[in-house]
Structure formats: C-alpha cells, structure tokens
Write a protein that holds these residues in place. Structure first.
Motif, PDB file in Angstrom:
ATOM      1  N   THR A  35     -20.967 -14.001 -46.319  1.00 26.66           N
ATOM      2  CA  THR A  35     -22.230 -13.853 -46.484  1.00 26.66           C
ATOM      3  C   THR A  35     -22.420 -13.399 -48.004  1.00 26.66           C
ATOM      4  O   THR A  35     -21.550 -12.723 -48.558  1.00 26.66           O
ATOM      5  N   ASP A  36     -23.740 -13.249 -48.534  1.00 28.71           N
ATOM      6  CA  ASP A  36     -24.026 -12.744 -49.659  1.00 28.71           C
ATOM      7  C   ASP A  36     -24.603 -11.379 -49.657  1.00 28.71           C
ATOM      8  O   ASP A  36     -25.148 -10.789 -50.553  1.00 28.71           O
ATOM      9  N   ALA A  47     -20.458 -14.161 -52.789  1.00 27.38           N
ATOM     10  CA  ALA A  47     -20.031 -14.312 -51.226  1.00 27.38           C
ATOM     11  C   ALA A  47     -19.110 -13.584 -50.920  1.00 27.38           C
ATOM     12  O   ALA A  47     -17.939 -13.649 -51.731  1.00 27.38           O
TER      13      ALA A  47
END
Length: 316
Positions: free
Chosen positions: A170-171, A79
């Motif tokens: 976010t990944d 992430a």
C-alpha cells in the motif's frame, strides 16, 4: 562449547545452536565481561532470529504486531507492507556525542521505542525497504540491546522478497502509532569499547571480525573519522564482509552456511566474536549472523570511526 568429531555430530550441534538467544558476553566500558551460557534445553525453546514472508502474511493483522520498515527518508511515502511504520537509524540512536552512530541511554531508548508503538507485549518485525540489510540489523540489534530479543525478528528477504511474491502493498500512510508502554529497562551488555578490543584481540578464545568490505579491510580504500582517515584494519582482525550473510536475492543464508563463514574467518568452536565496521552499522549484520549460528558475539559500537579518532594503530 562442545567440539564436533564428525559431520553428523556437527549438524546436530549447528541445529541446536542456531536458536541461541542474543546473550552478548561483554558489557560497556563500565561493565565486566561475563558469560551468559544457555543450556541445551533452553536453546531448544528458542527460534531463529527471523521470520518468513509466509509467517508475516499470516500474522499481519495480529493486534500486538509492530512492523517496522527501515530505510531512507525518501521511502516514507513509497509503497510498503500494510500497517508498517517507517523507522530510520537516527530514530533509535543517540543524539549527542562525536560518533556517527551509538546506542542511546536506556531512558532515551525506552522513550524512542514507545514512540514507535512498542510495548512489553509487542511482537516486533523489522524489514528493509530496498537493500538496506545492515540498517535493518542495526534496528534489530537496538531492540536486542533494549532486552526485547525474545519478541523481535528480521523479515527474511525484506521488502524485495515480499514484492517478488506478489504480496499486498500500500502507499497509504499508516496511522500514527499509539504510545507504547515499556517497563524501565537497563541496556543489555551488547557493546564494548576500544580498551576492551585492545585488551582481548590477541587473547585465546576471542576473534575480532571486521565486517567492512574487503577493499577497506585490505587498505585499498580509506576509512575512519573525518580528518582521521586510514588505510587498513585493526591489528589482529579477520575479515567477514557483512554482505556475505545474505544470498544474491538478499534472503538470509542458513545457520549452517553462516557458521561456515565464521569458521572460514578463523572462529573456532568456543570462540567469542567482537565485531566492528565503519560506524557500528554493518557490524550488526555479523552479530545477527552470529546469533543464528550459535556464536557469542558483541559489537565494538564506535568501530573504525572511534578507533581512528583515537589515533590507534592499524595494519594492512
């Protein structure tokens, strides 16, 4: 540099100096030492060399923002802050030479930075993914060396603070950066070599700072180049461990607190700092702190690795 005569005057001077630009006072082996003094009026227009998480959150979608997450390769798919691009030390370091970490040549560095999407009009923010503060300051220092100091900052507290505050992560992989456009530049005079250190370590108005942990400075643990490990530090050096520039939560200490660290390490008003560490990474955290505290500083880029490789004297 003015001397303070009272607590109030000292506070005024601290605030005025906290925003000094990263005008390093010494050059490479081929460059003479020269001062780059800033007037009080010029200093007043500058800002501290970091931005807050709140600032980044409000500027996350700026078209000219280049956000760089510094860390290990294993973090690349973890992430991250939306739009962040991963950068590792080897991405912005010299690829040849005997030393572990050195600035590349100006043309090579320009190519590397453009590959990260950095242009002359970019606003670059660097942050550490876990606890790699000194890796992030090394990237910041490299940007300063490229002459991008007026629009390159560190994120205060890095990913840990951003995560604690519940800000977006976010990944999803960030899209490949479009090639940046940087005008050709010369490297700023940010580093010195062993000969300069030898010539100035005992000179008035110069203070050599060892940024390594105390166990290395004191000689409890050995350090140095492979095959040349030594116990101790460069003769005449004072210790200011790089970890001291942050609080326990990895947020940065205030300019006044950073100035107090330098005073404790023997740096007087008007002194110029030469910082070193193991290989030239941790020392950049001390340079970052010096910038915030309004102290002129430069890096011995080869650091203890280069010093021991040359079989120069050490003391404990």
């Amino acid at each position: 540099m003015a001397h303070t005569t009272s607590g109030g005057t000292m506070q005024i001077n601290i605030l005025a100096k906290a925003a000094m630009t990263f005008a390093i006072l010494v050059g490479s082996a081929a460059l003479p030492y020269c001062a780059h003094a800033k007037t009080a009026a010029q200093d007043a227009t500058q800002t501290e060399p970091w931005v807050s998480t709140a600032w980044l959150a409000s500027h996350l979608h700026d078209s000219n923002l280049v956000l760089l997450q510094v860390g290990e390769a294993s973090q690349d798919k973890a992430a991250h802050i939306p739009s962040a691009r991963f950068v590792h030390l080897e991405d912005v370091a010299a690829t040849s030479g005997k030393l572990s970490l050195e600035l590349p040549t100006a043309p090579e560095l320009r190519q590397r930075l453009q590959g990260l999407g950095i242009s002359d009009g970019s606003r670059v923010v660097v942050y550490f993914g876990n606890d790699q503060v000194s890796q992030a300051t090394r990237v910041w220092f490299t940007l300063q060396s490229a002459g991008l100091g007026t629009h390159a900052d560190l994120l205060d507290g890095g990913m840990p603070k951003w995560r604690r505050e519940g800000r977006p992560l976010t990944d999803k992989s960030t899209a490949a950066a479009p090639q940046g456009t940087l005008k050709p530049f010369s490297l700023q005079p940010t580093v010195v070599d062993a000969a300069f250190v030898q010539a100035h370590v005992r000179q008035p108005d110069y203070v050599l700072i060892d940024a390594r942990a105390a166990v290395y400075y004191d000689g409890v643990e050995e350090s140095g180049a492979d095959g040349h490990l030594r116990h101790g530090h460069i003769p005449g050096a004072h210790n200011l461990p790089f970890t001291d520039i942050t609080n326990d939560d990895l947020t940065l200490k205030t300019p006044a607190e950073l100035l107090a660290l330098f005073r404790k390490a023997g740096v007087k008003p008007g002194d110029r700092v030469i910082a070193y560490c193991h290989i030239g990474q941790q020392g950049t955290a001390v340079l970052f702190a010096a910038r915030a505290a309004g102290i002129d500083a430069v890096l011995y880029d080869g650091s203890f690795e280069d010093w021991t490789m040359r079989d120069l004297p050490v003391e404990r």
